[in-house]
Enzyme design. Structure first.
Site, short mmCIF file in Angstrom:
data_model
loop_
_atom_site.label_atom_id
_atom_site.label_comp_id
_atom_site.label_asym_id
_atom_site.label_seq_id
_atom_site.Cartn_x
_atom_site.Cartn_y
_atom_site.Cartn_z
N HIS A 106 0.86 -1.18 0.00
CA HIS A 106 0.00 0.00 0.00
C HIS A 106 0.90 1.24 0.00
O HIS A 106 2.00 1.21 0.56
CB HIS A 106 -0.83 -0.05 1.29
N ASP A 131 2.84 -4.30 8.29
CA ASP A 131 1.61 -3.57 8.06
C ASP A 131 0.48 -4.59 8.24
O ASP A 131 0.27 -5.45 7.37
CB ASP A 131 1.64 -2.98 6.65
N GLN A 159 -4.62 -5.33 6.92
CA GLN A 159 -5.56 -6.32 6.37
C GLN A 159 -5.44 -7.68 7.06
O GLN A 159 -6.13 -8.62 6.65
CB GLN A 159 -5.34 -6.49 4.86
N LYS A 179 -10.90 -0.52 10.23
CA LYS A 179 -11.07 -1.72 9.40
C LYS A 179 -11.43 -2.93 10.26
O LYS A 179 -11.53 -4.04 9.76
CB LYS A 179 -9.77 -2.02 8.65
N CYS A 194 -4.69 2.33 -3.73
CA CYS A 194 -3.48 2.90 -3.11
C CYS A 194 -2.30 1.96 -3.29
O CYS A 194 -1.48 1.79 -2.36
CB CYS A 194 -3.68 3.20 -1.63
N1 PMP Z 1 -1.94 -0.73 4.53
C1 PMP Z 1 -2.86 -1.52 3.98
C2 PMP Z 1 -2.47 -2.91 3.56
C3 PMP Z 1 -4.16 -1.06 3.83
O1 PMP Z 1 -5.08 -1.83 3.27
C4 PMP Z 1 -4.49 0.26 4.24
C5 PMP Z 1 -5.89 0.82 4.08
N2 PMP Z 1 -6.42 0.68 2.80
C6 PMP Z 1 -3.48 1.04 4.82
C7 PMP Z 1 -2.23 0.51 4.95
C8 PMP Z 1 -3.73 2.45 5.29
O2 PMP Z 1 -4.62 2.46 6.36
P1 PMP Z 1 -5.24 3.82 6.90
O3 PMP Z 1 -5.80 4.53 5.72
O4 PMP Z 1 -6.29 3.38 7.86
O5 PMP Z 1 -4.13 4.58 7.55
#
Ligand code: PMP
Length: 408
Positions: free
Chosen positions: A123, A200, A203, A226, A366
């Site tokens: 991401h 990270d 997910q 999430k 993203c």
């Molecule tokens: N890492 C991953 C794998 C994600 O899926 C996401 C959210 N789409 C993020 C980071 C970023 O999370 P946040 O927008 O809640 O900071």
């Protein structure tokens, strides 16, 4: 009493509605999950009875707010099997947590020629902060490849993680493919080279048991929104000695011990990171979300999503023109399926699905480097959670078939 997955849907009031005349099928959980009424009620109770600023008050409301706010650390500790609740830092989300590790820790210790190892499936929030660290320190980024299952390939990691590596940062589960990375093995490789392992967990933590001690990782970042919690909440967990080394980034009230005219001393970990008035209600709501998840069991949630994947993936693959990204094996999809319908832009697919009441995401998620590897500008993504049912999965298949017909 432990709730069965089939019974818990009633806890989510938002799911009980129609969208465009059809019952809502919410399959955008990788972007943000829905909230059970227990979490919503917790926020209402807090604002109706306990609302006050934390830590600095002797009055009863402030003490109640402080107690509830601090209690979430222990819940997080249990959720990820952290050695201590003192290693649990509240953040706005995964993005802020990774940025803090990058700027507060990595930027302090990295030197020109050092290497940071990522994968191209990350991401943006696990790429861009490290690019900034490289700009500031002269360190270099190295990217791991993915195998056919969509995971980072250990053989490749063995080649690329070496003496120059100072830090490895990987998503445990990809938000595009849903594949699970071999974090424990990669952490071992990192440690064998005196590098630290950042994970990270955006997910993974909401969907499966994650044990930071069993994985032997150094930092874990994840988002509250999430995992049934309020928006604007997240967690940074780190090993105590690393958090001690890491500098705070938000200087001001709350995080100090003593302030002189020309210098200040800071509170201990974790409070030195939490400058200014925090998202008190959000953190308390997140605590309730964790209670909810733990009452069901992360292993149960994972098994439920796995059963849905095993059922729906073969059905989806029978749809004419269905192009799946990642592995054809349902076991390689932890609740996440990225796809396109041949000849259709994913925004069109998602628009027609919405007409059928089915909410999916379309875009680059993203993860632009990942899209480039896949050779597409964007995909549609259906992502499941504990409240999704067999009927939801069948509705997705049905609605995609209709989409196909619609554009014929
Ligand atoms: N890492 C991953 C794998 C994600 O899926 C996401 C959210 N789409 C993020 C980071 C970023 O999370 P946040 O927008 O809640 O900071």
């Amino acid at each position: 009493m432990v709730k069965k997955i089939s019974e818990l849907r009633a806890d989510f009031p938002i799911l009980d509605q129609t969208v465009n005349g059809e019952p809502l099928v919410y399959l955008d959980n990788a972007a943000s999950s829905q909230k059970p009424k227990q979490v919503i009620q917790k926020l209402v109770d807090y604002y109706e009875h306990d609302n006050a600023n934390v830590h600095r008050g002797v009055h009863t409301l402030s003490q109640r707010a402080t107690q509830a706010y601090e209690a979430t650390r222990d819940k997080v500790k249990r959720l990820i099997n952290a050695p201590s609740e003192r290693e649990v830092v509240y953040t706005k989300g995964t993005t802020e947590a990774i940025n803090w590790i990058a700027r507060g820790y990595a930027q302090k210790i990295l030197k020109p020629g050092d290497e940071i190892v990522l994968s191209y499936a990350e991401h943006h929030s696990n790429i861009v902060p490290w690019q900034q660290v490289c700009e500031q320190t002269g360190a270099k980024l190295v990217y791991l490849d993915l195998n056919k299952r969509g995971q980072v390939e250990l053989a490749d990691a063995k080649q690329k993680i070496g003496q120059k590596t100072k830090l490895v940062s990987l998503a445990q589960v990809s938000n595009v493919l849903g594949a699970l990375n071999p974090i424990k093995e990669i952490a071992e490789l990192a440690h064998a080279n005196q590098a630290i392992m950042v994970v990270d967990g955006a997910q993974s933590v909401p969907h499966m048991p994650v044990d930071v001690q069993a994985l032997d990782i150094d930092f874990l970042a994840f988002s509250g929104h999430k995992m049934l919690g309020p928006t604007g909440t997240g967690i940074l967990w780190g090993k105590r000695e690393l958090l001690e080394l890491m500098s705070p980034l938000d200087f001001g009230g709350e995080m100090i011990d003593f302030v002189e005219l020309d210098h200040s001393t800071f509170k201990e970990v974790p409070w030195k990171f939490e400058g200014g008035t925090q998202n008190i209600a959000g953190v308390i709501g997140l605590g309730e979300a964790i209670d909810y998840l733990l009452s069901i069991g992360l292993d149960q949630i994972q098994a439920h999503e796995q059963a849905l994947m095993a059922d729906v993936l073969p059905k989806l693959q029978q749809i004419e023109g269905f192009e799946l990204y990642g592995s054809p094996d349902p076991k390689d999809h932890l609740g996440i399926i990225s796809f396109n319908l041949a000849g259709l832009h994913p925004h069109d697919t998602a628009t027609v699905l919405d007409m059928e009441g089915v909410a999916v995401r379309a875009g680059h998620h993203c993860a632009q480097p990942m899209m480039r590897k896949l050779g597409v500008p964007a995909t549609a993504r259906a992502s499941f959670y504990l409240y999704n049912t067999q009927e939801d999965a069948d509705k997705l298949v049905d609605a995609l078939q209709k989409t196909r017909e619609f554009f014929k």
